[in-house]
Every structure is written in C-alpha cells, then in structure tokens.
Design a protein around this motif. Sequence first.
Motif, PDB file in Angstrom:
ATOM      1  N   GLU A 485       0.844  -1.178   0.000  1.00  0.00           N
ATOM      2  CA  GLU A 485       0.000   0.000   0.000  1.00  0.00           C
ATOM      3  C   GLU A 485       0.890   1.241   0.000  1.00  0.00           C
ATOM      4  OE1 GLU A 485      -3.070   0.087  -0.409  1.00  0.00           O
ATOM      5  OE2 GLU A 485      -3.953  -1.792   0.286  1.00  0.00           O
ATOM      6  N   PRO A 486       0.463   2.321  -0.671  1.00  0.00           N
ATOM      7  CA  PRO A 486       1.323   3.507  -0.769  1.00  0.00           C
ATOM      8  C   PRO A 486       1.732   4.082   0.572  1.00  0.00           C
ATOM      9  CG  PRO A 486      -0.472   3.640  -2.346  1.00  0.00           C
ATOM     10  CD  PRO A 486      -0.750   2.445  -1.485  1.00  0.00           C
ATOM     11  N   GLU A 487       0.833   4.012   1.571  1.00  0.00           N
ATOM     12  CA  GLU A 487       1.193   4.611   2.855  1.00  0.00           C
ATOM     13  C   GLU A 487       2.342   3.891   3.541  1.00  0.00           C
ATOM     14  OE1 GLU A 487      -2.668   2.232   3.551  1.00  0.00           O
ATOM     15  OE2 GLU A 487      -1.836   3.585   2.046  1.00  0.00           O
ATOM     16  N   LEU A 488       2.695   2.702   3.057  1.00  0.00           N
ATOM     17  CA  LEU A 488       3.846   2.018   3.637  1.00  0.00           C
ATOM     18  C   LEU A 488       5.127   2.813   3.408  1.00  0.00           C
ATOM     19  CD1 LEU A 488       3.098  -1.723   2.782  1.00  0.00           C
ATOM     20  CD2 LEU A 488       2.723  -0.501   4.926  1.00  0.00           C
ATOM     21  N   SER A 489       5.144   3.644   2.388  1.00  0.00           N
ATOM     22  CA  SER A 489       6.312   4.507   2.173  1.00  0.00           C
ATOM     23  C   SER A 489       6.495   5.464   3.343  1.00  0.00           C
ATOM     24  CB  SER A 489       6.148   5.298   0.863  1.00  0.00           C
ATOM     25  OG  SER A 489       6.052   4.430  -0.244  1.00  0.00           O
ATOM     26  N   VAL A 490       5.371   5.904   3.916  1.00  0.00           N
ATOM     27  CA  VAL A 490       5.461   6.764   5.101  1.00  0.00           C
ATOM     28  C   VAL A 490       5.995   5.967   6.281  1.00  0.00           C
ATOM     29  CG1 VAL A 490       4.144   8.217   6.684  1.00  0.00           C
ATOM     30  CG2 VAL A 490       3.559   8.172   4.264  1.00  0.00           C
ATOM     31  N   ARG A 491       5.526   4.728   6.424  1.00  0.00           N
ATOM     32  CA  ARG A 491       5.995   3.897   7.530  1.00  0.00           C
ATOM     33  C   ARG A 491       7.508   3.641   7.413  1.00  0.00           C
ATOM     34  NH1 ARG A 491       2.209   5.930   8.757  1.00  0.00           N
ATOM     35  NH2 ARG A 491       0.080   5.119   8.702  1.00  0.00           N
ATOM     36  N   VAL A 492       7.990   3.484   6.179  1.00  0.00           N
ATOM     37  CA  VAL A 492       9.432   3.311   5.978  1.00  0.00           C
ATOM     38  C   VAL A 492      10.178   4.568   6.421  1.00  0.00           C
ATOM     39  CG1 VAL A 492      11.243   2.934   4.276  1.00  0.00           C
ATOM     40  CG2 VAL A 492       9.120   1.641   4.112  1.00  0.00           C
ATOM     41  N   ALA A 493       9.639   5.727   6.050  1.00  0.00           N
ATOM     42  CA  ALA A 493      10.279   6.977   6.467  1.00  0.00           C
ATOM     43  C   ALA A 493      10.275   7.108   7.987  1.00  0.00           C
ATOM     44  CB  ALA A 493       9.566   8.160   5.818  1.00  0.00           C
ATOM     45  N   GLU A 494       9.165   6.720   8.625  1.00  0.00           N
ATOM     46  CA  GLU A 494       9.102   6.763  10.090  1.00  0.00           C
ATOM     47  C   GLU A 494      10.148   5.845  10.711  1.00  0.00           C
ATOM     48  OE1 GLU A 494       4.895   7.373  11.978  1.00  0.00           O
ATOM     49  OE2 GLU A 494       4.701   5.977  10.323  1.00  0.00           O
ATOM     50  N   ALA A 495      10.259   4.637  10.158  1.00  0.00           N
ATOM     51  CA  ALA A 495      11.184   3.656  10.722  1.00  0.00           C
ATOM     52  C   ALA A 495      12.627   4.048  10.490  1.00  0.00           C
ATOM     53  CB  ALA A 495      10.916   2.277  10.121  1.00  0.00           C
ATOM     54  N   GLY A 496      12.869   5.007   9.600  1.00  0.00           N
ATOM     55  CA  GLY A 496      14.232   5.432   9.335  1.00  0.00           C
ATOM     56  C   GLY A 496      14.941   6.010  10.546  1.00  0.00           C
ATOM     57  N   VAL A 497      14.192   6.402  11.578  1.00  0.00           N
ATOM     58  CA  VAL A 497      14.842   6.953  12.769  1.00  0.00           C
ATOM     59  C   VAL A 497      15.570   5.864  13.552  1.00  0.00           C
ATOM     60  CG1 VAL A 497      13.092   8.757  12.951  1.00  0.00           C
ATOM     61  CG2 VAL A 497      12.783   6.638  14.212  1.00  0.00           C
ATOM     62  N   TRP A 498      15.260   4.575  13.287  1.00  0.00           N
ATOM     63  CA  TRP A 498      15.878   3.493  14.050  1.00  0.00           C
ATOM     64  C   TRP A 498      17.183   3.007  13.426  1.00  0.00           C
ATOM     65  CZ3 TRP A 498      14.038   2.994  18.686  1.00  0.00           C
ATOM     66  CH2 TRP A 498      12.700   3.302  18.938  1.00  0.00           C
ATOM     67  N   GLY A 499      17.418   3.318  12.152  1.00  0.00           N
ATOM     68  CA  GLY A 499      18.648   2.860  11.524  1.00  0.00           C
ATOM     69  C   GLY A 499      18.611   3.082  10.024  1.00  0.00           C
ATOM     70  N   THR A 500      19.755   2.872   9.388  1.00  0.00           N
ATOM     71  CA  THR A 500      19.869   3.108   7.953  1.00  0.00           C
ATOM     72  C   THR A 500      19.652   1.845   7.127  1.00  0.00           C
ATOM     73  OG1 THR A 500      22.255   2.769   8.092  1.00  0.00           O
ATOM     74  CG2 THR A 500      21.437   5.039   8.300  1.00  0.00           C
ATOM     75  N   THR A 501      19.635   0.685   7.782  1.00  0.00           N
ATOM     76  CA  THR A 501      19.339  -0.568   7.096  1.00  0.00           C
ATOM     77  C   THR A 501      18.198  -1.264   7.820  1.00  0.00           C
ATOM     78  OG1 THR A 501      20.868  -1.927   8.398  1.00  0.00           O
ATOM     79  CG2 THR A 501      21.764  -0.806   6.450  1.00  0.00           C
ATOM     80  N   VAL A 502      17.559  -2.191   7.131  1.00  0.00           N
ATOM     81  CA  VAL A 502      16.442  -2.908   7.741  1.00  0.00           C
ATOM     82  C   VAL A 502      16.918  -3.677   8.963  1.00  0.00           C
ATOM     83  CG1 VAL A 502      14.711  -4.703   7.369  1.00  0.00           C
ATOM     84  CG2 VAL A 502      15.197  -3.064   5.552  1.00  0.00           C
ATOM     85  N   LEU A 503      18.085  -4.307   8.867  1.00  0.00           N
ATOM     86  CA  LEU A 503      18.607  -5.089   9.979  1.00  0.00           C
ATOM     87  C   LEU A 503      18.904  -4.214  11.197  1.00  0.00           C
ATOM     88  CD1 LEU A 503      19.671  -7.685  11.235  1.00  0.00           C
ATOM     89  CD2 LEU A 503      21.862  -7.277  10.068  1.00  0.00           C
ATOM     90  N   SER A 504      19.635  -3.132  10.986  1.00  0.00           N
ATOM     91  CA  SER A 504      19.997  -2.278  12.129  1.00  0.00           C
ATOM     92  C   SER A 504      18.768  -1.600  12.719  1.00  0.00           C
ATOM     93  CB  SER A 504      21.018  -1.225  11.681  1.00  0.00           C
ATOM     94  OG  SER A 504      20.464  -0.354  10.701  1.00  0.00           O
ATOM     95  N   ALA A 505      17.827  -1.198  11.862  1.00  0.00           N
ATOM     96  CA  ALA A 505      16.620  -0.539  12.367  1.00  0.00           C
ATOM     97  C   ALA A 505      15.765  -1.510  13.180  1.00  0.00           C
ATOM     98  CB  ALA A 505      15.816   0.030  11.207  1.00  0.00           C
ATOM     99  N   ALA A 506      15.606  -2.731  12.684  1.00  0.00           N
ATOM    100  CA  ALA A 506      14.809  -3.714  13.408  1.00  0.00           C
ATOM    101  C   ALA A 506      15.472  -4.077  14.736  1.00  0.00           C
ATOM    102  CB  ALA A 506      14.608  -4.959  12.554  1.00  0.00           C
ATOM    103  N   THR A 507      16.799  -4.179  14.746  1.00  0.00           N
ATOM    104  CA  THR A 507      17.514  -4.485  15.990  1.00  0.00           C
ATOM    105  C   THR A 507      17.308  -3.388  17.023  1.00  0.00           C
ATOM    106  OG1 THR A 507      19.193  -5.761  14.783  1.00  0.00           O
ATOM    107  CG2 THR A 507      19.779  -4.954  16.975  1.00  0.00           C
TER     108      THR A 507
END
Length: 819
Positions: A485-507
Amino acid sequence: MASAVGRGAGAGPLLLGVRHHGPGSARAVRAALEEARPRVVLIEGPPEADALVPLAADEEMRPPVALLAHAVDEPGRSAFWPLAEFSPEWVAVRWALEHDVPARFIDLPATHTLAWGRQQDEAGVAGERPLDADADADAAKADTAADADTADAAGDTAPDPTPDSAPDPDDVRIDPLGVLAQTAGYDDPERWWEDVVEHRGAGKGDALAPFTVLEEAMAALRETYGSGGHDRDLVREAYMRLQVRAAQREFEGGVAVVCGAWHVPALRQKTTVAADRALLKGLAKVKTDMTWVPWTHRRLSRTSGYGAGIESPGWYGHLFSAPDRPVERWMTKVAGLLRAEDRIVSSAHVIEAVRLAETLAAMRGRPLPGLSETTDAVRAVMCEGSDVPLALVRDRLVVGDVLGEVPSAAPAVPLQRDLARLQRRLRLKPEALERELELDLRKETDAARSGLLHRLRLLGIAWGEPAASRGSTGTFRETWRLRWEPELSVRVAEAGVWGTTVLSAATAKAEADAVAAQGLADVTALAERCLLAELPEALPTVMRVLTDRAALDADVGHLAQALPALVRSLRYGDVRGTDTGALGEVAAGLAERVFVGLPPACAALDADAAEEMRRHVDAVHGAVGLLGDAPAAAQGRLRTRWQSVLRVLCARETVSGVIRGRAVRLLLDDGELAQDEAARLMGLVLSPGTPPADAAAWIEGFVGGGSGGGMLLVHDERLLGLVDTWLTGVPAEAFTDVLPLLRRTFSAYEPGVRRTLGELVRRGPAAGGGAAPAGSGIPGFAADLDQERADAVLPVVRLLLGLDEVAGTAGEDLAGVTG
C-alpha cells in the motif's frame, strides 16, 4: 481570456482550471498547451517538488505516483499529492519536459502545510489533521471528492467538526460539481461531468473553450458562496498569486497555470502584493523532505477512503488511453477478465453488450455510454444478471490494481534504499494486488525472505501478514499474504529513525520495545519475533529484560502466558539455526515456577477465572510437550514434574471441576492414566453426591474446549455410558442449571461427531462403563484388534502416505503410522 500567451508583458496568465484526476481535463490541458505554447508552466503543487520534476521524464517512472512530503523530525507527519496518467498536472509536467519548458509548482509549500497539522494536534482542536493516508478517510466525509477542485490532490481536506457539535455551515466546503449538476438537472455529479467534459472531444479550434466556461461557472459559485467555507484556500491562493506575478515578470507574460478550477477566479482577482503577503505572514514551518513514491489506482478511488479520490480510476484511465471506440475496447477488456475467471463470454456477448450500452445512453439522453451504461450492459449480458462477477469487474477494472513505479534515482531515506536493494536481491517485487507467498525455510532465499518480512513487521511496516499454511504445519513452512500500500512509504520513512538498514533498524527497535514492554508476555512475544526476524544482536537485551521480568513476576497466569511463546521460539531457532541455549534455560526455569505456583492458583476460582486457568493449563501442557529440543535429562524431568502437577490437580477437591476434568484428560492422552482409572474418576465425579453443576464443569474440562473430546466419547463406550447415565439422572430442578454448560460443550463438536454420538445413544451404549460385548453391532467398539479389518486398511494407508512397502504385522504397521 487570451487565446495565446507570451505576446507581451501586459498579457495575463493563461489559467487552465481543471478537475484533478479528470481525463477530459487532461486532454483539454494538452490541447491548450499545444495551442498556447507558454514559456513556463505553473502547476498547483508544493514548490519543494520543483527539483523532482525532471524525474517525471525518466524511463523508469510509471504513474500512478505521488509526491510525498514528510516532516524530517516527525516522518509520520506527511502529505501526498497523487498523480495518475490521466491527471491534468501530470500531463502538464510531461508536456513541459517534452518541449523543454520550465515546470514549477506554485501551491503553498509543504513546510507550511505540515506545520498546520502539528499546530492543530498541539491545540487539540478539530479540523485539518496531519495529511497522511489515515486522516483522509474522515476528511472524505466532509469534503466531497467530486467537486471541480476535487479536494486539491490530497492537500485539501475539509474541516472535520468535533463529534459533539454540529458543523458550522460556514465551515463546510461546498461541492461545486454537485451544485452545477443539480442546476443542469442531474442527480449525479459524476454523470454530469462525464457528459459535459469526459465525452466531449477537445477540438483544435476551441482548445480554450472548456476552461473559459468552467471559469465562468466557478466565478458564479464563488460569488454566491465566497471561499466555499475553507479559509486556508485564501492563504494558498495568495501564495499562488505571488508566484504567478513573479513568473510573469521573469518570462514576460508567457505563463500558463494549471490548477483546480475552484481557484481560477481567485487567481484572476486583482489584489495587491502587500495584501497577499499579509495573509502569509507568520505561517509556521517544519523542516520537510520530499520525494516520489509509487501510488495505486485503488488509493485513488473513494472506496479506499482517500478524500481527493475518484470513483473509477480504472475507467478514467481507459478513457484517457483509448485512442478510439472506448466502449468497444472496454467491453473487450471485461470479456478478457471474465474469461480468465473461467466464465463463458463470447464475441457475441461483447457485441450485444456494446449495443445495449449505446441503447441505454440514447434512452437516457447521454452523448455516449458512460460507466453506468456500460456497467448495466455488462451485468445484463456478460454476467447474466448476477452481481457476483460484476463485483470482480468493478474491483479489477473499474477501480484496478495498477501500482506505479518510481526511478531508483528518486530521493529516498537510507532505509528505503536498503529495502529496495533487498527486494531486488530476494525477488520480492511490491505489488498492489494481494498475493500469497509460500516459503520453505530450509531454502536460503526463502529464509531470507521470511527474515525480511518479519523485520518489517517489527518496524510497523505491514507489507506482509502471516497466514495459515495450507500445505504443511511444519515449522519450516510459512505462508504470507503480501500487498503493498502507498502509505507504507510513510511507515518506511518513520522507521528510518531506528537505523539506515532494515537489519539495524529492526535491531534497535526490538531493543527499545523490550525496555518499554509492560508485561512478561509482551517480552516473551518480542523474543519470539526477534528469532523469527533473525536479530541475534537484539536477543541479549531482550533476554536480559525477560529474565528480570520473570524473576519479579509472581502471577502464575502471566508466567503461563509467557511460556508457550518461549517454547515456540526454541523451535523457530532450531529451524533457522539460531543459538537458543539461553532461551532454553529461561524456559525451563519459567516452567518450574509454573509447576510450583499452579496448584494453589487453581483453588477457589469462580467459573470465569476457572475457564481462564484451564486455558493456561492447556498452554503449559502444549509447551512442555514441545520442549523436545532440551537435553534429554531436563526434558524428562520437566515432563515428570508436570505429570505430578496434573495428578495433584486431579485429586484436589478445592480445584474447580473444569480444571480437574482437563487434568484427567491430559494424563489420559499422554498415556499416564489408564482407561479404567479415567472411567473410575469420571464415575466418582458423576455420582449422586456431586452437585450437578460441578459434574457438568468436570465434563466440560474433560471432553470440551476443542480438545477432541467428542472423538474420545465416540471410541470409548464406557465413558459415553457414564455421561449418558449421569445426564438422565440429573434432577429436573438442576437440569436447567447444567444445560447451558453441557450445550456449550457438545455444540463445539463437529456435525459428524454429534451425529455419531446421537446414533450411539439411540442404540443404547453399555451402561455402567462396561465394555461393549463382541458382536454388539455398535461400530467402532471391540475388545481386541480385528486383524483382518486392519489388514484391509493398510493398502489405503500406504497409498496416502506414499509408502513403497508395508512391513511387519498389522499392529506394527498401524503403530508406525499413528506414531
């Protein structure tokens, strides 16, 4: 209005008032620009997007797309400006790029638009909220998307009055299309727009005529209704007038403006620069980033809750792209879709549907068949009057599942770039249409896909949702339902505060969630998610928090809730090759604490608390059974300890009947209690000395709760006889008390089980718990194994299991199959 632009400094701007996402407006804009040949094209939209305009010419750019603006400090505060292939703004941008003409956006900057939302949140008042996809649904109720300005491309949501007060008439934006349609005698604004715009060709001699007429209509409406109830339009229009003046000075009058038709009279209005600047004075700002993101036709539709949407983006896209004979081409598309769904649709159906649509248009006084006529014709001819296949046509074609694409060169947060890299490497392409993905975790690529999807879920990016696997229940199988869904792009931007990669952000997100978790069950669930997402660096923090919480929590219910998640985590870790030694130690310690605290916790409970505790007992029993990955000695000790706990629960009269019955059943299932002993315990409970309500609760625990108790009664006539004898002996005054509980117990059985039990009761099972005599005629009961009947079953079992040969005696074979 001037017929051309750029013929002198005194010439006024060419104002092209449009309906956003209108294919007729898009065609008219292209024709007007071709005739006028302006030196600059000004477009309603956020000026921060000017640097992104060249990307519209990239070969990888595929509309529908949207401009996404989000606050740098608050990525969740965002706004979209969607553009489809048939949007007039998109056509204007493409024309400018093709003719090497500057294209600029002139609406109020997004830095102010997003700040409006922040101010409102801080003030706690109703009105225009943060412009994200979730806010659009409520805004759509107040701002009808069918107005000539169509709510101005996601940035114009109408005020949302507080639920406790009626809306002020001056605060509700009017629906210009609705007013014009009603004036023309139409009850449907969409039909009126189709008749006067979408079905009207833009001739070479009158390319500007549609804009002249529409401007006159909007001027009359604004003269009557003022700004239409939206004061923020006045601020936006002041900014647009300043930008138009600046462009006229720079390009000596060769200016064309593409904007919502509602704004045209305001842009034509003679005001002073000082007055316009005064309206803009003191506007709040937030630091903003902007980029292109993919959009979908589904999100353009009103049915998705998008406030500036249209009812039929797929239909409008067809009208815009069809070079000729749009009705015939549309019916051909419909026929192709229905044939792909195995419906019989011939060429004759297409011909008859076209004829019927044209006849309906003529009868209704319309210049050409519109969506309503084609839909009626499809229902009558191709769908044989059924709305079921018609719903498929509406979903797949009228709305559609087209997902746009943006070039890799588009600006993006580092997390978005890493996600795009992983999507390419793992061949997981985002799609608007929901699809199922089966994963085999024994394969490297599938295991990596699973890890990515679990990490995204932990970050709040719900691209995939786990689903029940239809092919296997093994831990190495996973099934996902994917839909981007297009709004997932916003969720990705929000999650960017946790890290620069998916692995580091999720950790980082997992570690923060562990510290902030409120209950023990939350932490154990998080540990399970960390193992599923393969986050070994987050596990030490989660395990430390888990150990601390487990040591301090004395509530047996909390401990029992936490144990199953830990055990599941052990199994997942085994499948993924993760070291779960520390997790196993915590699980074993947690189990021991449950064993100690469970018997006293089960005493003196009311009915609701006893039922909840019964569920905890089931969960702990399943968890202990799954602790097969622990060392053999520890495993045996845990199971022995648990069986001792169950025996204590069986015999303690202060424990509720539903728990005592379940404890007996669990011991019986594990082979730790003989059939005769189970029958003896049931006979004691169902004796006349036990209150009927307590006996009914015991039966509920023994054969209820979805534990397969119905099949147990089917295959053990002694138990069924005990229940039958007790039930027939319940006094009339007590029967009404036990009936609801018994009905709940037996109604949960499958229809086939209930039917078999009824037949057994009608035939009269052996009373008193005795075994059925040989040759009694009651199917399913015998004293010993019937060797001949068992041998007859073996070929079928071998075929079902794919066995090449059957070795040993019938008893050995059946033991091997069931074991």
